[in-house]
Design a protein around this motif. Structure first.
Motif, PDB file in Angstrom:
ATOM      1  N   ARG A   1       0.827  -1.216   0.000  1.00  0.00           N
ATOM      2  CA  ARG A   1       0.000   0.000   0.000  1.00  0.00           C
ATOM      3  C   ARG A   1       0.858   1.262   0.000  1.00  0.00           C
TER       4      ARG A   1
ATOM      5  N   ASP B   1      -4.736  -2.186  -7.491  1.00  0.00           N
ATOM      6  CA  ASP B   1      -5.269  -2.377  -6.148  1.00  0.00           C
ATOM      7  C   ASP B   1      -4.278  -3.238  -5.347  1.00  0.00           C
ATOM      8  N   PRO B   2      -3.814  -2.761  -4.185  1.00  0.00           N
ATOM      9  CA  PRO B   2      -2.818  -3.508  -3.418  1.00  0.00           C
ATOM     10  C   PRO B   2      -3.250  -4.937  -3.085  1.00  0.00           C
TER      11      PRO B   2
ATOM     12  N   ARG C   1       1.240   4.332  -3.434  1.00  0.00           N
ATOM     13  CA  ARG C   1       1.030   5.785  -3.415  1.00  0.00           C
ATOM     14  C   ARG C   1       2.007   6.533  -4.321  1.00  0.00           C
TER      15      ARG C   1
END
Length: 284
Positions: A100, A111-112, A104
């Motif tokens: 996650r 999507d992680p 960023r």
């Protein structure tokens, strides 16, 4: 997908008196898995570093995804993923926290949770990186390499230190990424890995490309003489090199009046071809 993800002409890189890369030419098509083979010190990792923009070149021209890696900006960097030999994940974070966090950095990251599932680490999502096995940490490195949806993924010796089971599992992951359309450039010492995964490959020695093509036909492999092996009635094993193995087998069939004991027909393996190329370089 059409066109080329990578085009390189006359690429050179010197460290003092050592010519690490000495005039490398490469064309890597979009969507293919391309392998780079070579002994230690051949220039494989330096070539990958130049393609990624991590290292400058002394000469030649390079275009990766339409731009020069030395001058490309952040938008281009987000389109290229890389997995180095050294691990990059923070030891104290969990798998989920790490993925996650890296997500960023990219404008359109995956999507992680989807990426964690893709690399087979769902059961380890809450485990700290330092608690993972070597193979699991390598999978996490790949997760970080693909989280930004790269068009090109560079893998530098990704399965070094893997046991056979972990290596085969990792191959499955690479095939999944390739099926999604990701262009993959893979350096490896494992010839079986190169043959199993790549669409084409290059053999690099002393900083130069010595052979380029599909594994099955590399350096004239497909046209090389075959060897027919069989066992005589007295138990002795015989072998004959021939350009016409079908005819040789037919003649043996007539002589044995049916089944030929111990029959095998072989052609040079990728390892045979690779070793011949490296030995020829060492002798020059």
């Amino acid at each position: 997908m059409t066109g080329y993800a990578v085009r390189a002409r006359g690429v050179r890189k010197r460290y003092g008196e050592v010519r690490a890369v000495d005039g490398v030419d490469l064309d890597i098509r979009r969507g293919e898995v391309f392998g780079i083979l070579g002994p230690n010190g051949a220039g494989k990792s330096t070539t990958v570093e130049i393609l990624q923009g991590h290292r400058g070149r002394d000469g030649g021209e390079v275009t990766v995804l339409g731009e020069d890696p030395e001058t490309a900006g952040r938008d281009w960097q987000a389109r290229v993923g890389i997995v180095w030999q050294d691990e990059s994940a923070p030891a104290e974070l969990t798998v989920a926290e790490t993925v996650r966090h890296f997500a960023r950095y990219y404008p359109r990251s995956r999507d992680p949770d989807e990426v964690i599932a893709l690399v087979g680490l769902e059961a380890k999502a809450r485990s700290r990186t330092k608690m993972l096995s070597g193979g699991q940490r390598r999978r996490l490195d790949v997760a970080l390499g693909v989280i930004g949806r790269p068009e090109l993924l560079l893998l530098d010796e990704p399965t070094t230190g893997f046991d056979p089971v972990a290596r085969r599992q990792f191959w499955g992951l690479i095939r999944e990424l390739a099926a999604e359309g990701t262009t993959i450039v893979l350096t490896t010492h494992y010839l079986e890995e190169a043959e199993a995964l790549t669409d084409r490959l290059a053999v690099i020695a002393a900083g130069r490309v010595r052979a380029l093509g599909e594994a099955a036909t590399l350096a004239g492999r497909a046209a090389a003489r075959a060897t027919v092996h069989w066992t005589e009635p007295d138990g002795s094993v015989r072998a004959e090199e021939t350009d016409t193995p079908t005819r040789a087998v037919a003649e043996l069939g007539r002589r044995f009046d049916g089944e030929i004991p111990g029959l095998r027909v072989t052609r040079p393996t990728l390892e045979d071809v690779y070793l011949r190329l490296i030995e020829a370089e060492n002798a020059s």
